[in-house]
Design a protein around this motif. Structure first.
Motif, PDB file in Angstrom:
ATOM      1  N   PRO A   1       0.821  -1.222   0.000  1.00 17.17           N
ATOM      2  CA  PRO A   1       0.000   0.000   0.000  1.00 17.17           C
ATOM      3  C   PRO A   1       0.847   1.260   0.000  1.00 17.17           C
ATOM      4  O   PRO A   1       0.456   2.284  -0.565  1.00 17.17           O
ATOM      5  N   GLY A   2       2.031   1.197   0.627  1.00 13.49           N
ATOM      6  CA  GLY A   2       2.874   2.381   0.681  1.00 13.49           C
ATOM      7  C   GLY A   2       3.323   2.839  -0.694  1.00 13.49           C
ATOM      8  O   GLY A   2       3.252   4.035  -1.024  1.00 13.49           O
ATOM      9  N   GLU A   3       3.761   1.905  -1.511  1.00 17.97           N
ATOM     10  CA  GLU A   3       4.222   2.262  -2.857  1.00 17.97           C
ATOM     11  C   GLU A   3       3.060   2.701  -3.749  1.00 17.97           C
ATOM     12  O   GLU A   3       3.192   3.642  -4.536  1.00 17.97           O
ATOM     13  N   ILE A   4       1.919   2.017  -3.619  1.00 17.63           N
ATOM     14  CA  ILE A   4       0.775   2.400  -4.449  1.00 17.63           C
ATOM     15  C   ILE A   4       0.263   3.782  -4.050  1.00 17.63           C
ATOM     16  O   ILE A   4      -0.106   4.600  -4.899  1.00 17.63           O
TER      17      ILE A   4
ATOM     18  N   ARG B   1       7.791   6.515 -13.144  1.00 14.28           N
ATOM     19  CA  ARG B   1       8.947   5.628 -13.008  1.00 14.28           C
ATOM     20  C   ARG B   1      10.102   6.349 -12.338  1.00 14.28           C
ATOM     21  O   ARG B   1      10.811   5.773 -11.501  1.00 14.28           O
ATOM     22  N   LYS B   2      10.289   7.602 -12.664  1.00  8.18           N
ATOM     23  CA  LYS B   2      11.366   8.381 -12.060  1.00  8.18           C
ATOM     24  C   LYS B   2      11.035   8.769 -10.627  1.00  8.18           C
ATOM     25  O   LYS B   2      11.899   8.773  -9.749  1.00  8.18           O
ATOM     26  N   SER B   3       9.780   9.090 -10.394  1.00  8.43           N
ATOM     27  CA  SER B   3       9.374   9.592  -9.081  1.00  8.43           C
ATOM     28  C   SER B   3       9.179   8.474  -8.062  1.00  8.43           C
ATOM     29  O   SER B   3       9.598   8.614  -6.903  1.00  8.43           O
ATOM     30  N   CYS B   4       8.530   7.380  -8.475  1.00 10.27           N
ATOM     31  CA  CYS B   4       8.116   6.341  -7.534  1.00 10.27           C
ATOM     32  C   CYS B   4       8.859   5.018  -7.708  1.00 10.27           C
ATOM     33  O   CYS B   4       8.821   4.177  -6.806  1.00 10.27           O
ATOM     34  N   GLY B   5       9.469   4.817  -8.859  1.00 11.94           N
ATOM     35  CA  GLY B   5      10.155   3.556  -9.118  1.00 11.94           C
ATOM     36  C   GLY B   5       9.275   2.581  -9.869  1.00 11.94           C
ATOM     37  O   GLY B   5       8.039   2.668  -9.845  1.00 11.94           O
TER      38      GLY B   5
ATOM     39  N   VAL C   1       5.023   1.355  -9.969  1.00 12.49           N
ATOM     40  CA  VAL C   1       4.238   1.458 -11.202  1.00 12.49           C
ATOM     41  C   VAL C   1       3.584   0.117 -11.515  1.00 12.49           C
ATOM     42  O   VAL C   1       2.398   0.055 -11.864  1.00 12.49           O
ATOM     43  N   MET C   2       4.359  -0.965 -11.401  1.00  8.39           N
ATOM     44  CA  MET C   2       3.814  -2.298 -11.684  1.00  8.39           C
ATOM     45  C   MET C   2       2.679  -2.640 -10.722  1.00  8.39           C
ATOM     46  O   MET C   2       1.658  -3.208 -11.116  1.00  8.39           O
TER      47      MET C   2
ATOM     48  N   TYR D   1       2.900  -8.507 -11.458  1.00 12.07           N
ATOM     49  CA  TYR D   1       2.823  -7.059 -11.303  1.00 12.07           C
ATOM     50  C   TYR D   1       2.822  -6.619  -9.842  1.00 12.07           C
ATOM     51  O   TYR D   1       3.597  -5.750  -9.445  1.00 12.07           O
ATOM     52  N   LEU D   2       1.945  -7.224  -9.042  1.00  9.73           N
ATOM     53  CA  LEU D   2       1.904  -6.863  -7.624  1.00  9.73           C
ATOM     54  C   LEU D   2       3.154  -7.365  -6.902  1.00  9.73           C
ATOM     55  O   LEU D   2       3.635  -6.737  -5.965  1.00  9.73           O
TER      56      LEU D   2
END
Length: 403
Positions: A239-242, A270-274, A278-279, A320-321
């Motif tokens: 949840p943190g990355e999403i 992709r640059k901001s969050c990795g 994104v996946m 993806y997850l």
């Protein structure tokens, strides 16, 4: 949809009464139950206020209860130390984070905030929802405590969905785990339901009337044997990355962002969050759209389409997850092994997928009855006797049992 009463089995009553009397003075006079849950669709969508398809199962946590006339809630769960909570303090306690008393205190605190005069009680609990089984023993416990307090001190005026939200509050604020609401909701409400969490204060709950056995398939949950006790950071990262992706757009959750807008901004994301974030967001959009398709397939009686969607859900979670193998794990990839065994023993039939949080715990499979014995034997031979559980959907959610 009317829910039948739940009768307390005389053998279980005898065991609960004996356990209660061994721990506390007197005998119990009330009995409560809350079921474990299985997630059918919507893997890691609830914390983004998305859609899920879930059901209560025929494994539960039960309690024998009596008001004790003190300011102490004392709960003895079979095989564990007694939890004692002084309800004169209903604020979060730092030393209780990640502990059972935190859940009890959190549930009691939320009821008190709603105007309930919570009092002390004693409870003796036994459970067939084993910790780490992937059937959400923690949610069943939270729903059980909420159902007890609601029944003892609040004239059962709080609805089952509200009890689920109380459980989530306790887990988020007092226990310290940023969980979504699916586990508690499925346990509290019971049966097979689809839930849309977009309006977080008023989730839309719709019963789904379907019997998996009528399609010649058993619902199986397979315990991979992995320990998820040290994986809190892995779970929190999902949840943190999403949410970091959502924050890029100035929003709280992905359901507030159109999918087309997300895809248009992937280079910057992709640059901001990795890339992993994104996946994981891609998984969310696909999985959230898949849930209503699963519900429609069941309502239409198109079980083959439903199975195809289950497989797609599993592939998306794996690719993806990425909640199958914890980062850096080489020697221990228990969930991945369990999924590989499912693929082998199903031999192109049925369906299988990672179940619940992932990383450790369980996988889910829909197994044709004509190969069920071989499937169970194959799973148990590798993962241990009793690793494969054949379950059914339970109509009742959190409930006071009739004696």
């Amino acid at each position: 949809m009317s829910v039948p009463a739940l009768k307390l089995n005389p053998v279980m009553k005898e065991a609960l009464d004996a356990g209660f009397s061994a721990c506390f003075e007197g005998t119990p006079n009330r009995y409560f139950s809350a079921p474990g849950r299985t997630e059918i669709g919507g893997n890691h969508t609830d914390h983004q206020r998305g859609r899920v398809l879930a059901g209560a199962v025929n494994l539960d946590t039960v309690a024998a209860v009596r008001v004790n006339g003190t300011n102490l809630i004392r709960i003895q769960s079979k095989g564990y130390p007694m939890s004692i909570v002084d309800i004169t303090n209903l604020e979060p306690i730092a030393s209780e984070v990640n502990s059972t008393p935190a859940l009890i205190r959190g549930v009691a605190a939320r009821f008190a905030q709603m105007g309930c005069k919570v009092e002390g009680f004693d409870a003796y609990c036994e459970s067939t929802v084993l910790p780490g089984s992937g059937l959400s023993s923690s949610a069943a416990y939270e729903v059980l405590i909420g159902t007890i307090i609601n029944g003892l001190f609040f004239d059962a005026r709080v609805s089952q969905p509200e009890i689920a939200m109380i459980g989530q509050y306790a887990e988020n604020v007092f226990f310290g785990k940023p969980c979504g609401l699916m586990d508690q909701m499925a346990s509290a409400v019971g049966n097979l339901v689809t839930i849309d969490f977009f309006d977080k204060d008023h989730p839309v709950i719709e019963p789904v009337d379907f019997d998996f056995a009528s399609c010649g398939h058993a619902l199986c949950i397979i315990d991979s044997g992995a320990d998820h006790a040290d994986l809190t950071d892995e779970y929190a990262a999902v949840p943190g990355e999403i949410k970091a992706v959502a924050a890029f757009f100035g929003k709280e959750v992905l359901t507030q962002i159109e999918e087309a807008e997300f895809y248009a901004n992937i280079p910057a994301l992709r640059k901001s969050c990795g890339d992993r974030a994104v996946m994981r967001a891609i998984h969310f959009y696909q999985e959230n759209a898949r849930v209503p398709q699963q519900v429609a397939a069941l309502k239409e009686g198109n079980f083959e389409k439903f199975l195809t969607l289950v497989k797609q859900s599993g592939y998306s979670s794996y690719m993806y997850l990425q909640n199958v193998i914890p980062a850096g794990y080489k020697a221990h990839q228990d969930v991945a092994v369990a999924l590989a065994l499912c693929e082998h023993y199903l031999a192109g039939r049925g369906a299988y997928r990672v179940h619940g949080g992932g990383f450790a715990g369980t996988v889910q499979a829909f197994v044709p009855y004509d190969i069920l014995d071989g499937f169970v034997a194959g799973m148990d031979a590798v993962l241990g006797e009793g690793a494969c559980h054949v379950l059914s959907i339970r109509p009742q959610g959190g409930i006071e049992m009739e004696v």
